[in-house]
Design a protein around this motif. Sequence first.
Motif, PDB file in Angstrom:
ATOM      1  N   MET A 189       0.848  -1.201   0.000  1.00 61.17           N
ATOM      2  CA  MET A 189       0.000   0.000   0.000  1.00 61.17           C
ATOM      3  C   MET A 189       0.884   1.252   0.000  1.00 61.17           C
ATOM      4  N   PRO A 190       0.925   1.828  -1.164  1.00 61.51           N
ATOM      5  CA  PRO A 190       1.777   3.018  -1.290  1.00 61.51           C
ATOM      6  C   PRO A 190       1.085   4.217  -0.677  1.00 61.51           C
ATOM      7  N   VAL A 191       1.099   4.258   0.640  1.00 62.37           N
ATOM      8  CA  VAL A 191       0.473   5.385   1.328  1.00 62.37           C
ATOM      9  C   VAL A 191       1.277   6.660   1.067  1.00 62.37           C
ATOM     10  N   LYS A 192       0.883   7.701   1.705  1.00 64.40           N
ATOM     11  CA  LYS A 192       1.594   8.958   1.543  1.00 64.40           C
ATOM     12  C   LYS A 192       2.978   8.859   2.186  1.00 64.40           C
ATOM     13  N   ASP A 193       3.867   8.135   1.469  1.00 59.44           N
ATOM     14  CA  ASP A 193       5.195   7.945   2.037  1.00 59.44           C
ATOM     15  C   ASP A 193       6.156   8.960   1.466  1.00 59.44           C
ATOM     16  N   ASN A 194       5.646   9.911   0.819  1.00 59.48           N
ATOM     17  CA  ASN A 194       6.509  10.889   0.202  1.00 59.48           C
ATOM     18  C   ASN A 194       5.903  12.275   0.393  1.00 59.48           C
ATOM     19  N   TYR A 195       6.724  13.172   0.845  1.00 54.93           N
ATOM     20  CA  TYR A 195       6.212  14.496   1.179  1.00 54.93           C
ATOM     21  C   TYR A 195       6.810  15.557   0.268  1.00 54.93           C
ATOM     22  N   LYS A 196       7.148  15.118  -0.944  1.00 54.23           N
ATOM     23  CA  LYS A 196       7.827  15.992  -1.893  1.00 54.23           C
ATOM     24  C   LYS A 196       7.120  17.345  -2.091  1.00 54.23           C
ATOM     25  N   ASP A 197       5.847  17.274  -2.383  1.00 57.47           N
ATOM     26  CA  ASP A 197       5.122  18.511  -2.668  1.00 57.47           C
ATOM     27  C   ASP A 197       5.126  19.462  -1.483  1.00 57.47           C
ATOM     28  N   LEU A 198       4.808  18.879  -0.336  1.00 52.36           N
ATOM     29  CA  LEU A 198       4.791  19.672   0.890  1.00 52.36           C
ATOM     30  C   LEU A 198       6.125  20.390   1.081  1.00 52.36           C
ATOM     31  N   LEU A 199       7.209  19.649   0.867  1.00 54.73           N
ATOM     32  CA  LEU A 199       8.543  20.220   1.065  1.00 54.73           C
ATOM     33  C   LEU A 199       8.900  21.204  -0.041  1.00 54.73           C
ATOM     34  N   ASN A 200       8.710  20.775  -1.272  1.00 53.03           N
ATOM     35  CA  ASN A 200       9.079  21.655  -2.385  1.00 53.03           C
ATOM     36  C   ASN A 200       8.346  22.985  -2.333  1.00 53.03           C
ATOM     37  N   PHE A 201       7.125  22.929  -1.903  1.00 51.44           N
ATOM     38  CA  PHE A 201       6.319  24.134  -1.804  1.00 51.44           C
ATOM     39  C   PHE A 201       7.014  25.195  -0.957  1.00 51.44           C
ATOM     40  N   ARG A 202       7.827  24.753   0.004  1.00 58.30           N
ATOM     41  CA  ARG A 202       8.562  25.715   0.848  1.00 58.30           C
ATOM     42  C   ARG A 202      10.036  25.788   0.442  1.00 58.30           C
ATOM     43  N   ASN A 203      10.323  25.358  -0.776  1.00 59.85           N
ATOM     44  CA  ASN A 203      11.699  25.378  -1.258  1.00 59.85           C
ATOM     45  C   ASN A 203      12.629  24.490  -0.436  1.00 59.85           C
ATOM     46  N   LEU A 204      12.089  23.384   0.013  1.00 60.15           N
ATOM     47  CA  LEU A 204      12.903  22.437   0.760  1.00 60.15           C
ATOM     48  C   LEU A 204      13.047  21.182  -0.091  1.00 60.15           C
ATOM     49  N   LYS A 205      14.255  20.640  -0.096  1.00 58.42           N
ATOM     50  CA  LYS A 205      14.448  19.416  -0.872  1.00 58.42           C
ATOM     51  C   LYS A 205      13.800  18.235  -0.177  1.00 58.42           C
ATOM     52  N   SER A 206      13.334  17.318  -0.982  1.00 61.41           N
ATOM     53  CA  SER A 206      12.744  16.101  -0.429  1.00 61.41           C
ATOM     54  C   SER A 206      13.864  15.088  -0.228  1.00 61.41           C
ATOM     55  N   THR A 207      14.191  14.838   1.014  1.00 66.36           N
ATOM     56  CA  THR A 207      15.264  13.873   1.278  1.00 66.36           C
ATOM     57  C   THR A 207      14.696  12.688   2.054  1.00 66.36           C
ATOM     58  N   LYS A 208      15.467  11.616   2.025  1.00 63.07           N
ATOM     59  CA  LYS A 208      15.042  10.405   2.728  1.00 63.07           C
ATOM     60  C   LYS A 208      14.756  10.718   4.192  1.00 63.07           C
ATOM     61  N   GLN A 209      15.678  11.494   4.799  1.00 60.22           N
ATOM     62  CA  GLN A 209      15.545  11.768   6.229  1.00 60.22           C
ATOM     63  C   GLN A 209      14.322  12.630   6.528  1.00 60.22           C
ATOM     64  N   ARG A 210      14.119  13.644   5.726  1.00 62.66           N
ATOM     65  CA  ARG A 210      12.956  14.505   5.975  1.00 62.66           C
ATOM     66  C   ARG A 210      11.657  13.742   5.787  1.00 62.66           C
ATOM     67  N   ASN A 211      11.601  12.958   4.719  1.00 61.77           N
ATOM     68  CA  ASN A 211      10.390  12.175   4.504  1.00 61.77           C
ATOM     69  C   ASN A 211      10.136  11.227   5.662  1.00 61.77           C
ATOM     70  N   ALA A 212      11.214  10.600   6.121  1.00 57.81           N
ATOM     71  CA  ALA A 212      11.066   9.628   7.201  1.00 57.81           C
ATOM     72  C   ALA A 212      10.581  10.303   8.478  1.00 57.81           C
ATOM     73  N   ILE A 213      11.119  11.461   8.779  1.00 58.99           N
ATOM     74  CA  ILE A 213      10.701  12.170   9.988  1.00 58.99           C
ATOM     75  C   ILE A 213       9.241  12.602   9.884  1.00 58.99           C
ATOM     76  N   LEU A 214       8.860  13.103   8.717  1.00 59.56           N
ATOM     77  CA  LEU A 214       7.467  13.506   8.538  1.00 59.56           C
ATOM     78  C   LEU A 214       6.541  12.305   8.714  1.00 59.56           C
ATOM     79  N   GLU A 215       6.981  11.169   8.174  1.00 59.88           N
ATOM     80  CA  GLU A 215       6.154   9.977   8.289  1.00 59.88           C
ATOM     81  C   GLU A 215       5.999   9.554   9.750  1.00 59.88           C
ATOM     82  N   GLU A 216       7.100   9.582  10.473  1.00 62.49           N
ATOM     83  CA  GLU A 216       7.039   9.234  11.895  1.00 62.49           C
ATOM     84  C   GLU A 216       6.095  10.156  12.640  1.00 62.49           C
ATOM     85  N   LEU A 217       6.259  11.434  12.413  1.00 59.89           N
ATOM     86  CA  LEU A 217       5.424  12.396  13.121  1.00 59.89           C
ATOM     87  C   LEU A 217       3.962  12.205  12.769  1.00 59.89           C
ATOM     88  N   GLU A 218       3.728  11.952  11.483  1.00 57.52           N
ATOM     89  CA  GLU A 218       2.335  11.810  11.068  1.00 57.52           C
ATOM     90  C   GLU A 218       1.685  10.568  11.654  1.00 57.52           C
TER      91      GLU A 218
END
Lengths: 143, 143
Positions: free
Chosen positions: A1-30
């Motif tokens: 189940m390919p859930v929302k495991d990627n936060y690219k848009d959310l990050l890019n929208f604020r000019n932040l790169k989508s990295t493995k670590q950031r995605n992982a932290i967002l996923e944990e928090l969520e």
Amino acid sequence: MPVKDNYKDLLNFRNLKSTKQRNAILEELESSVRPLTAEDLFLNLKEKNISISMSTVYRVLDTLVKNGIAQQTSLPQTNKAFYELKQKEHHHHLICIKCEKMLHLDGCPLNDYVKQLEKQSGFSIEGHTLEIYGYCDKCKPED
Amino acid sequence: MPVKDNYKDLLNFRNLKSTKQRNAILEELESSVRPLTAEDLFLNLKEKNISISMSTVYRVLDTLVKNGIAQQTSLPQTNKAFYELKQKEHHHHLICIKCEKMLHLDGCPLNDYVKQLEKQSGFSIEGHTLEIYGYCDKCKPED
DNA sequence: ATGCAAATGCGAATTATTCCTATTTGGAGG
DNA sequence: CCTCCAAATAGGAATAATTCGCATTTGCAT
């Protein structure tokens, strides 16, 4: 189940790169039902074999907070910071002093009070911290 | 003027010895208009040539809190603890993020809310932290 | 005046967080 | 897809706040 495991848009929208670590932290928090400390996040990710360092955890959290994606909470009788995603709605917690259970409270009882205070104090009020603590029914001391 | 420079009764009442350091800390806290950090106290006492060590400051503060004489506050965006004497009346602060000015607020807007919450949550509520922050009129950012 | 539990001093240890610098990497542009 | 570089990360050292361990001192009951 390919859930929302990627936060690219959310990050890019604020000019932040989508990295493995950031995605992982967002996923944990969520997926967490309660605010987490930097160390919680570090250990959880290690557990899942995601390579990350403490300094990155702190830096990412800082970035998320600065960009309004996450928020910091600090609990009474602890001296470490807890983080959670910024919810749609501003809220507070009811915390058990013993087992650290943390209930999410709906709404905020201070809206009117703060508005009034702002008027009478001349301050431009940016926010407030409110945490309510006690013993949950399971941890209530016998008497 | 032999002001209340001695807190012997207050201390003895809780089975605490009256020592130079404890008296001095109580005096500092009593005469301060704002909560102080352990370091503030240490420096203030050094200034007055009262010999004291940081560990004693922390230990005394801890003792005072445990005995209900003082209370700890922690401010948003800082990670150190502030201490003040426990007032007759429970209260909160309005804090300027920039200059750290701290206004003492009368009363607490949460009494009813907490009572109601206690009933509906099953928790035995012991207390809460509430600090309101923003910019005071002097520090308001121009716009 | 004496004795001892309680309190203090001092430095080392711990905990949480930040900082520095070399290395890696996401993603824009060719 | 390559290339490149600003942005991000790793790793460890540095800092800040607080706690701890143990030897010494001190309040105060007797």
